[in-house]
Design an enzyme around this catalytic site. Structure first.
Site, PDB file in Angstrom:
ATOM      1  CB  ILE A   1      -0.965  -0.048   1.199  1.00 23.20           C
ATOM      2  CG1 ILE A   1      -2.001   1.064   1.160  1.00 23.20           C
ATOM      3  CG2 ILE A   1      -0.225  -0.051   2.511  1.00 23.20           C
ATOM      4  CD1 ILE A   1      -3.060   0.965   2.253  1.00 23.20           C
ATOM      5  N   GLY A   2       2.152   1.086   0.253  1.00 25.65           N
ATOM      6  CA  GLY A   2       3.061   2.235   0.283  1.00 25.65           C
ATOM      7  C   GLY A   2       3.801   2.316   1.604  1.00 25.65           C
TER       8      GLY A   2
ATOM      9  N   GLY B   1       5.891   0.085   2.768  1.00 24.82           N
ATOM     10  CA  GLY B   1       7.174  -0.607   2.792  1.00 24.82           C
ATOM     11  C   GLY B   1       7.028  -2.083   3.104  1.00 24.82           C
TER      12      GLY B   1
ATOM     13  CB  SER C   1      -3.213  -2.764  11.677  1.00 23.03           C
ATOM     14  OG  SER C   1      -3.555  -1.414  11.753  1.00 23.03           O
TER      15      SER C   1
ATOM     16  N   GLY D   1      -0.215  -0.170  11.145  1.00 22.41           N
ATOM     17  CA  GLY D   1      -0.747   0.832  10.214  1.00 22.41           C
ATOM     18  C   GLY D   1      -1.708   1.817  10.859  1.00 22.41           C
ATOM     19  CD  GLU D   2      -6.467   0.022  10.651  1.00 21.59           C
ATOM     20  OE1 GLU D   2      -6.093  -1.096  11.075  1.00 21.59           O
ATOM     21  OE2 GLU D   2      -7.563   0.202  10.118  1.00 21.59           O
TER      22      GLU D   2
ATOM     23  CE  LYS E   1       0.218  -8.127  20.056  1.00 16.72           C
ATOM     24  NZ  LYS E   1      -0.236  -7.513  21.347  1.00 16.72           N
TER      25      LYS E   1
END
Ligand code: MOS
Length: 766
Positions: free
Chosen positions: A484-485, A487, A526, A714-715, A711
Site C-alpha cells: 500500500i506504500g 514498505g 493493520s 498501520g492504524e 502485530k
C-alpha cells in the site's frame, strides 16, 4: 553472531495439513472461518535486533519510486485504451424524469455509452455523485465532453441529511448495535463522581495521492484488471462474481499504489463500469476518479455525535461507562465500532453502549484508518481527563488505576499487553507538563495532554508465500499481496533475508499480481505484516531446510550441525561454504520453498496498545493552536523495520493532525451536496503543520502470535492523537473542546465556556 538452529520439520509428515476453525478479524469485525494450516513450528527469534530483522532498512524500492520508475495504476497505458467519464448525480436525492444518450453517443471519439439500465448505474440516485451514465471515448476530454451532451431532466427529492432525524425515522443501515456488561445504572449509583459530555466528529476524506482507478482489459474469456487497491483478492472475487467468471479468469494487478487508508478496501463502481465498458467495446478501458470525484464518492470516515458518560469512585475506580453514538454512514456502508475504545480500554464492570447506523442521502462511508476507534478514542480519552479533574487525580494515574489485565469483554487473556510499559515510558514526557505550562505568557498558554491507544492488528490466515532460491544464491519472494506504500516489500525482504542468513540486497520481492503468486492478505486492518510476515518466514525456512539438506550431503556433514549465516552455510564442527557454491551446483535447478500463515492463538485476545503525549501552545486571543511536540510509544510486538515503523507513526500522527485541526468535508445543509471538492477546500496538513515527533516501540515479540510475534502498526498511531491534543489544550487553558476539527471558533467557544465556569465557581463563596 550466534548460531541459529533451524528446527527439523516437526513430528511426522511434513506435508500434513490441519483443518481448523479460527477467528478472523478485519477492522474489529470477527468471523469464524475454516482454514487449513501447515505446522507453524518455527521458534520465534530471540527478542531484539537480529542480523537484518529489527534493524533500520531503507525501502528496497525507494529509488524506483523516487525516480518515477515505479508503475502505479495511474501510469498504466495499454494500446487502444479508452478513457471513461461518468455522469454522476448532481443531487443528493433525485429521480430521472428523462435521459437521452443519443447526442453523447454521436460525439467525436465516443465508443460506448451506457445508462441507468446497466448495473452500477441508476436513475434514482440516493447521494450526490452516484453514477448515472458512463461514456468511453478515445480521450478523457472527449469522454467528458460527451457526458456534457447527455440530455437529462431531474426531479429533485428531499434528502435526509440529519442523523438524529434518520434514527427517529428508522432510516438505518442494519440495526442499532447494543452492548452491555454488568449493571450500568448501579455503576452510576455507586459513583462519587459522574461526568458526561457530547462530542462530535466530522466527515473526513481519505484523499490518497493516487485517486481510485482501474484499467480493465478482456483477454479471450478472461479479464485483466489493473487496480489501485488494498485488496487484490477481494477485487478478483467480486469481479468474478459480477461477470460470472471462474475466479482465476480474473487477474488483478497492483504493482505499486499511492496510498489508500481504507478508501481502497472496496473497489467502487468505477472498476465494474470499466470492466463493463471494456466488455462492450473490446478495448482496454480506464476509469479513474478525478480529485473532485475522490472528494465526493471515494468513501469517507463517517461523522459522529457521541454522548458519553463516565463514573468513578473517589479513588478513581471506574464504576460505569456509557455511550450513545449516532454514526452518519451515508447511503451505504457498515457500522464501525465507535464504542470500541470505551468497551475495551479500561477495566470497568458496568458498561452500556448503543450505536446507531444512520442511513442518509450522503455518499457511502468506507473504512478509514482505525474506523470507529479514532472517533471513539477522541470522546473517551477527553472524557477521562474531565473525570480526572473532577476527582483531582492525575490523568495518567487514573488510567493506571483502571488498567485491564484481561479482555474486558469476555475475560480472555491477552496474547501480550505492554500498555503499562508504554505508560512508564510516557511518564517522563508527561511529567514535563509543569515545566511546559511555566513557559506560558499572557497570550500563549502551554500545556500537555495524553491519551491511550487500543486497536486490533493480529492479522491472520490464510496468507501464503513462495521463496525461490537460484543458482546465484539470490532469493525471490513471491506472493500476491499489494504494497500500500508502507514498505511491505522491504519488511518481507528483511524477514526472508534473516531466515536465510543472507544480506538484504540478495532478496527480490514480487508482489501485486493475482496470477503470479499465492493468496495474500488485504492491506487493511493493520494486518499485512502480521499476516504476510509469518508466511514469508515459513517459506524461507522451507527453502533453508532444503538448502541445508543439500549442503549436508554435498559436504558430508550432519544436518543438525549446519546453519545459515552471513551468506554462508556454517557447520558447528568447523567449515563454511558460500550459499551460492551449493546452489551453483544445481545450475538451472532451483530450491522452492512455500509457507503459510499459522493460526492466531486460540482463546486469547490479540490487540495493540500505545500512548501519546502532546505539547501544545494556544493563543487565547485568537484561538490559534500550535502543536509543538508529540511523543508516541506503541506496543505492536516485534518491530521488523524500525525505520519503516517510525515512518508509520509519523504518518499516522500527521494524518491525525489533519483530522484534529483542518480536514473536514463540508456538506450543504439543505441540498446535501459536497462543498469541499478540491485540495484547496479540503485542507490536508502540510509539512508546516508537523511538530517534533518522538517515537518509541516497546518491541517485545508477542510470544503467542505466530513465528514472528509481530502485530500490525498501520492504524494504531492515528488513534490517540486528537484526544492527546484536546487534553493538552484543556491543560493549557481550561477550555474543553468537544468538536473535531478543533477550529479557532471551537477554541474560542470552549475558552468562553471555561471562563464562565470559573466565574460561577468564583461567585460561590468557598
Ligand atoms: Mo483499513 S481503514 O482496512 O485500510
Amino acid at each position: 553472531m550466534p548460531l541459529r538452529h533451524l528446527p527439523a520439520h516437526p513430528g511426522g509428515d511434513p506435508d500434513l495439513a490441519r483443518l481448523i476453525k479460527t477467528e478472523k478479524e478485519v477492522e474489529g469485525r470477527y468471523t469464524e472461518t475454516w482454514i487449513v494450516v501447515e505446522e507453524d513450528a518455527l521458534d520465534q527469534w530471540p527478542e531484539g535486533p537480529q542480523s537484518v530483522v529489527g534493524r533500520p532498512a531503507a525501502k528496497i524500492d525507494g529509488y524506483e519510486r523516487a525516480r518515477g520508475e515505479a508503475r502505479y495504476t495511474a501510469d498504466v497505458l495499454l494500446p487502444g485504451m479508452l478513457q471513461t467519464a461518468l455522469l454522476r448525480s448532481p443531487h443528493a436525492r433525485a429521480r430521472l424524469r428523462r435521459i437521452d444518450l443519443k447526442r453523447a453517443s454521436q460525439a467525436p471519439g465516443v465508443r460506448a455509452v451506457i445508462g441507468p439500465e446497466v448495473q452500477w448505474l441508476t436513475g434514482e440516485p440516493n447521494y450526490e455523485g452516484e453514477p448515472v451514465a458512463a461514456v468511453a471515448a478515445d480521450t478523457f476530454a472527449q469522454a467528458r465532453d460527451a457526458v456534457a451532451l447527455i440530455d437529462v431532466e431531474w426531479e429533485e427529492l428531499e434528502p435526509l441529511l440529519d442523523p438524529e432525524e434518520a434514527v427517529r425515522r428508522g432510516s438505518l443501515i442494519g440495526e442499532a448495535r447494543k452492548y452491555a456488561r454488568g449493571d450500568f445504572e448501579r455503576g452510576l449509583a455507586e459513583a462519587d463522581v459522574v461526568v458526561e459530555a457530547e462530542y462530535r466528529t466530522q466527515t473526513l476524506n481519505h484523499n490518497p495521492l493516487e485517486t481510485n482507478q482501474a484499467v480493465c482489459e478482456w483477454r479471450g474469456d478472461g479479464l485483466d484488471v489493473y487496480l489501485s487497491t488494498q485488496a487484490i483478492w477481494w477485487a478478483r472475487n467480486h469481479l468474478a462474481k459480477a461477470f460470472d467468471l471462474p475466479l482465476d479468469k480474473v487477474r488483478v494487478i497492483c504493482e505499486y499504489m499511492g496510498g489508500g487508508f481504507g478508501a481502497k478496501d472496496g473497489e467502487g463502481d468505477h472498476m465494474f463500469i470499466a470492466a463493463e465498458l471494456a466488455r462492450r467495446t473490446g478495448r482496454p478501458v480506464r476509469c479513474a476518479m478525478t480529485r473532485r470525484e475522490e472528494n465526493i464518492v471515494a468513501g469517507n470516515r463517517n461523522a459522529t455525535i457521541q454522548r458519553v458518560v463516565a463514573a468513578a469512585r473517589s479513588d478513581g475506580t471506574l464504576t460505569a461507562l456509557g455511550g450513545e453514538y449516532w454514526c452518519s454512514l451515508g447511503w451505504e456502508g457498515w457500522l464501525p465500532s465507535t464504542s470500541g475504545p470505551l468497551q475495551l480500554l479500561y477495566d470497568c464492570a458496568n458498561v452500556r453502549t448503543t450505536e446507531y447506523p444512520a442511513k442518509l442521502n450522503l455518499p457511502p462511508m468506507a473504512a478509514f484508518r482505525a474506523p470507529g476507534f479514532v472517533e471513539g478514542a477522541w470522546s473517551l480519552e477527553c472524557l477521562l481527563d474531565r473525570l480526572a479533574a473532577q476527582l483531582d487525580l492525575d490523568p495518567l494515574e487514573l488510567r493506571r488505576r483502571n488498567y485491564a489485565n484481561s479482555d474486558t469483554v469476555d475475560g480472555r487473556p491477552y496474547s501480550s499487553k505492554n500498555l503499562m510499559e508504554c505508560y512508564r515510558r510516557a511518564e517522563p514526557h508527561w511529567n514535563k507538563r509543569h515545566e511546559v505550562r511555566a513557559r506560558s505568557d499572557e497570550t500563549w498558554k502551554r500545556g500537555v495532554g495524553m491519551a491511550s491507544q487500543i486497536w486490533y492488528g493480529a492479522g491472520g490466515p490464510p496468507s501464503y508465500a513462495w521463496v525461490r532460491l537460484g543458482s546465484d544464491g539470490r532469493v525471490n519472494v513471491v506472493t500476491a499481496m499489494q504494497d500500500i506504500g508502507t514498505g511491505t516489500r522491504t519488511a518481507m525482504a528483511q524477514i526472508a533475508a534473516e531466515e536465510l542468513g543472507l544480506p538484504l540486497d540478495r532478496i527480490e520481492v514480487q508482489v501485486g499480481d493475482s496470477a503470479r503468486g499465492p493468496y495474500a492478505s488485504v492491506s487493511g486492518g493493520s494486518s499485512t505484516l502480521a499476516s504476510m510476515g509469518p508466511a514469508v518466514r515459513a517459506a524461507a525456512a522451507d527453502a533453508a531446510r532444503q538448502l541445508i539438506e543439500i549442503a549436508a550431503q554435498r559436504y558430508d556433514r550432519e544436518e543438525r550441525l549446519l546453519s545459515l549465516q552471513g551468506g554462508q552455510v556454517v557447520s558447528a564442527d568447523g567449515g563454511s561454504w558460500p550459499i551460492e557454491e551449493i546452489t551453483g551446483i544445481l545450475e538451472d535447478g532451483q530450491i522452492l520453498g512455500k509457507g503459510g500463515r499459522g493460526p492466531n492463538p486460540a482463546g486469547m485476545r490479540v490487540l495493540t496498545f500505545g500512548v501519546q503525549v502532546a505539547e501544545v501552545a494556544v493563543d487565547i486571543e485568537t484561538g490559534e493552536v500550535v502543536v509543538e511536540r508529540i511523543y508516541a510509544v506503541h506496543d505492536v510486538g516485534r518491530i521488523i523495520n524500525p525505520l519503516g515503523a517510525r515512518s508509520q507513526v509519523e504518518g499516522g500522527i500527521i494524518q491525525a493532525l489533519g483530522h484534529t485541526f483542518s480536514e473536514v468535508r463540508l456538506d450543504d445543509p439543505h441540498s446535501g451536496t459536497v462543498l469541499t471538492r478540491t485540495l484547496d477546500a479540503y485542507k490536508l496538513p502540510t509539512i508546516a503543520d508537523v511538530p517534533e515527533i518522538e517515537c518509541e516501540f516497546v518491541d517485545v515479540p508477542d510470544a503467542h502470535l505466530t513465528n514472528l510475534g509481530s502485530k500490525g502498526l498501520g492504524e494504531p498511531p492515528i488513534i490517540p492523537t486528537a484526544a492527546a491534543i484536546g487534553n493538552a489544550i484543556r491543560d493549557a487553558t481550561g477550555a474543553e473542546v468537544t468538536s473535531l476539527p478543533i477550529t479557532r471558533e471551537e477554541i474560542l467557544r470552549a475558552l468562553k465556556e471555561a471562563q464562565e465556569r470559573e466565574r460561577e465557581r468564583g461567585a460561590v463563596p468557598a
